[in-house]
Design a protein around this motif. Structure first.
Motif, mmCIF file in Angstrom:
data_model
loop_
_atom_site.group_PDB
_atom_site.id
_atom_site.type_symbol
_atom_site.label_atom_id
_atom_site.label_comp_id
_atom_site.label_asym_id
_atom_site.label_seq_id
_atom_site.Cartn_x
_atom_site.Cartn_y
_atom_site.Cartn_z
ATOM 1 N N GLY A 51 -13.112 8.469 -2.755
ATOM 2 C CA GLY A 51 -12.398 8.074 -4.345
ATOM 3 C C GLY A 51 -11.589 7.582 -5.131
ATOM 4 N N GLY A 52 -11.199 6.815 -3.482
ATOM 5 C CA GLY A 52 -9.994 6.075 -4.035
ATOM 6 C C GLY A 52 -9.880 4.715 -4.468
ATOM 7 N N VAL A 53 -8.669 4.321 -5.657
ATOM 8 C CA VAL A 53 -8.778 3.293 -6.523
ATOM 9 C C VAL A 53 -6.992 3.020 -6.546
ATOM 10 C CG1 VAL A 53 -8.781 2.157 -8.606
ATOM 11 C CG2 VAL A 53 -10.316 4.264 -8.212
ATOM 12 N N TRP A 108 -7.905 -8.937 -8.077
ATOM 13 C CA TRP A 108 -7.773 -7.419 -8.000
ATOM 14 C C TRP A 108 -6.415 -7.996 -6.979
ATOM 15 C CZ3 TRP A 108 -9.618 -3.578 -9.353
ATOM 16 C CH2 TRP A 108 -9.158 -2.017 -8.647
ATOM 17 N N ALA A 109 -5.776 -6.797 -6.885
ATOM 18 C CA ALA A 109 -4.347 -6.039 -5.961
ATOM 19 C C ALA A 109 -4.753 -5.691 -5.343
ATOM 20 C CB ALA A 109 -3.675 -6.167 -6.887
ATOM 21 N N ASP A 110 -5.036 -5.424 -3.659
ATOM 22 C CA ASP A 110 -5.501 -4.416 -3.241
ATOM 23 C C ASP A 110 -4.698 -4.360 -1.726
ATOM 24 O OD1 ASP A 110 -5.852 -2.310 -1.063
ATOM 25 O OD2 ASP A 110 -8.108 -2.464 -1.805
ATOM 26 N N THR A 111 -2.662 -3.770 -1.357
ATOM 27 C CA THR A 111 -2.415 -3.811 -0.631
ATOM 28 C C THR A 111 -3.214 -3.366 0.387
ATOM 29 O OG1 THR A 111 -1.325 -2.350 -1.191
ATOM 30 C CG2 THR A 111 -0.443 -4.440 -2.287
ATOM 31 N N SER A 112 -3.953 -2.714 0.692
ATOM 32 C CA SER A 112 -4.352 -1.395 1.724
ATOM 33 C C SER A 112 -5.267 -2.063 2.682
ATOM 34 C CB SER A 112 -4.807 -0.284 1.443
ATOM 35 O OG SER A 112 -5.363 -0.587 1.195
ATOM 36 N N ASP A 113 -5.432 -3.312 2.285
ATOM 37 C CA ASP A 113 -7.258 -4.259 2.854
ATOM 38 C C ASP A 113 -8.120 -3.774 2.915
ATOM 39 O OD1 ASP A 113 -8.543 -5.900 4.262
ATOM 40 O OD2 ASP A 113 -7.794 -5.425 6.247
ATOM 41 N N GLY A 114 -8.104 -2.695 1.647
ATOM 42 C CA GLY A 114 -9.409 -2.004 0.677
ATOM 43 C C GLY A 114 -9.969 -0.296 1.475
ATOM 44 N N ILE A 115 -8.906 -0.044 2.491
ATOM 45 C CA ILE A 115 -8.226 1.031 2.896
ATOM 46 C C ILE A 115 -8.320 2.388 2.239
ATOM 47 C CG2 ILE A 115 -7.078 2.887 4.469
ATOM 48 C CD1 ILE A 115 -6.685 0.446 6.716
ATOM 49 N N HIS A 116 -7.807 2.202 1.131
ATOM 50 C CA HIS A 116 -7.366 3.083 0.279
ATOM 51 C C HIS A 116 -8.768 3.169 -1.128
ATOM 52 C CE1 HIS A 116 -3.159 3.576 1.879
ATOM 53 N NE2 HIS A 116 -3.730 4.721 2.182
ATOM 54 N N SER A 117 -9.208 2.211 -0.874
ATOM 55 C CA SER A 117 -9.795 1.231 -1.928
ATOM 56 C C SER A 117 -11.468 1.409 -2.326
ATOM 57 C CB SER A 117 -9.430 0.609 -2.970
ATOM 58 O OG SER A 117 -9.282 -0.337 -2.300
ATOM 59 N N LYS A 118 -12.081 2.552 -1.867
ATOM 60 C CA LYS A 118 -13.469 2.399 -2.072
ATOM 61 C C LYS A 118 -14.695 2.182 -3.636
ATOM 62 C CE LYS A 118 -13.065 3.875 2.546
ATOM 63 N NZ LYS A 118 -11.971 4.001 2.886
#
Length: 291
Positions: A151-153, A171-181
């Motif tokens: 449930g991470g954003v 869209w910014a995602d510094t975790s390569d999607g690991i922290h945002s599903k």
């Protein structure tokens, strides 16, 4: 409180599927490990039915501050992409066989988790990765697995004005999607990622294995036709190496998964047809006997 919690979970039929965790990967910090051990000893005295959840510790191969994890882990959940690759001493096969042996002997659960490596669903990796995890669980005969941050954003709306978020900006995602599903738009709508959709598909694939295995239990091996179908079912319940062989070797083909799923569905329907035919025959016999 702990004793009451144990009683409540037992009354609700949830005790065997409920877990508590003190620290994430407790073995990475000696103080956390010692606190976890002390807490586990306390819980074992006042609420022995509660099950501890530990991610990371491995049987026999580790000790922290002179204390081995044996007796302090009600489940084992090694890192799929490191421990099961054999990076921490014993080979992945040896480690997993040890865990399954302890499950048989002591009832300790066999889990795994995927915090990194090629089988962690990322934006830069194949979207199919998330779908493979339930197949891995089937191949390993695992009791469960963890894919964290479901449930991470990555971007939190509290940080700035909603108008500054996607799609008004990149869209910014510094975790390569690991922290945002899950994604979020300026109106606070939740948008599931394709990785989350693939995990859903993988869980449904796993359901096909479960239904097919149960369907096979209705067949009679003494009847030649059903014995042949049982053999085909046994073969289809295996996850081939072409689908998953190791944390480094697994299919990137959605077609391969869909074809196997279709074959399992066809076998389930074969069993249902046999059962319906048998039921109709019995009903006809009852009707004739009544006349």
């Amino acid at each position: 409180y702990l004793a009451q919690l144990e009683s409540f979970l037992r009354e609700q039929g949830l005790l065997g599927m409920s877990y508590y965790e003190m620290f994430d990967e407790a073995g990475h910090d000696l103080k956390n490990w010692r606190d976890m051990v002390a807490h586990h000893e306390l819980v074992a005295q006042v609420a022995p039915g509660l099950i501890s959840m530990q991610y990371g510790p491995r049987p026999l191969a580790q000790q922290y501050g002179g204390v081995k994890p044996l007796g302090y882990c009600d489940n084992w959940a090694p890192n799929l992409c490191t421990a099961l690759r054999g990076q921490f001493g014993p080979s992945g096969e040896e480690l997993w066989n040890t865990i399954k042996a302890r499950r048989t002997q002591f009832g300790e659960k066999a889990f795994f988790y995927s915090p990194g490596g090629s089988l962690n669903p990322t934006l830069s990796g194949p979207r199919l990765t998330a779908r493979l995890l339930p197949w891995v669980a089937r191949k390993l005969d695992a009791d469960g697995f963890l894919l964290y941050m479901l449930g991470g954003v990555q971007e939190t709306p509290r940080k700035r004005e909603l108008s500054a978020y996607w799609p008004n900006t990149a869209w910014a995602d510094t975790s390569d999607g690991i922290h945002s599903k899950i994604y979020i738009d300026p109106e606070m709508n939740l948008i599931p990622s394709t990785r989350l959709a693939n995990l859903r598909d993988g869980n449904e694939d796993y359901d096909y294995f479960t239904v097919l295995r149960k369907a096979g239990s209705y067949l009679d091996p003494e009847i030649p036709e059903q014995a042949q179908l049982l053999q085909r079912i046994a073969g289809e319940l295996a996850v081939e190496d072409a689908i998953y062989a190791s944390p480094d070797t697994w299919t990137k083909s959605r077609r391969l998964l869909e074809e196997k799923r279709d074959r399992m569905a066809a076998m389930i329907n074969e069993v249902r047809a046999l059962r319906m035919s048998r039921l109709e025959s019995l009903e006809s016999q009852v009707e004739k006997a009544g006349n």
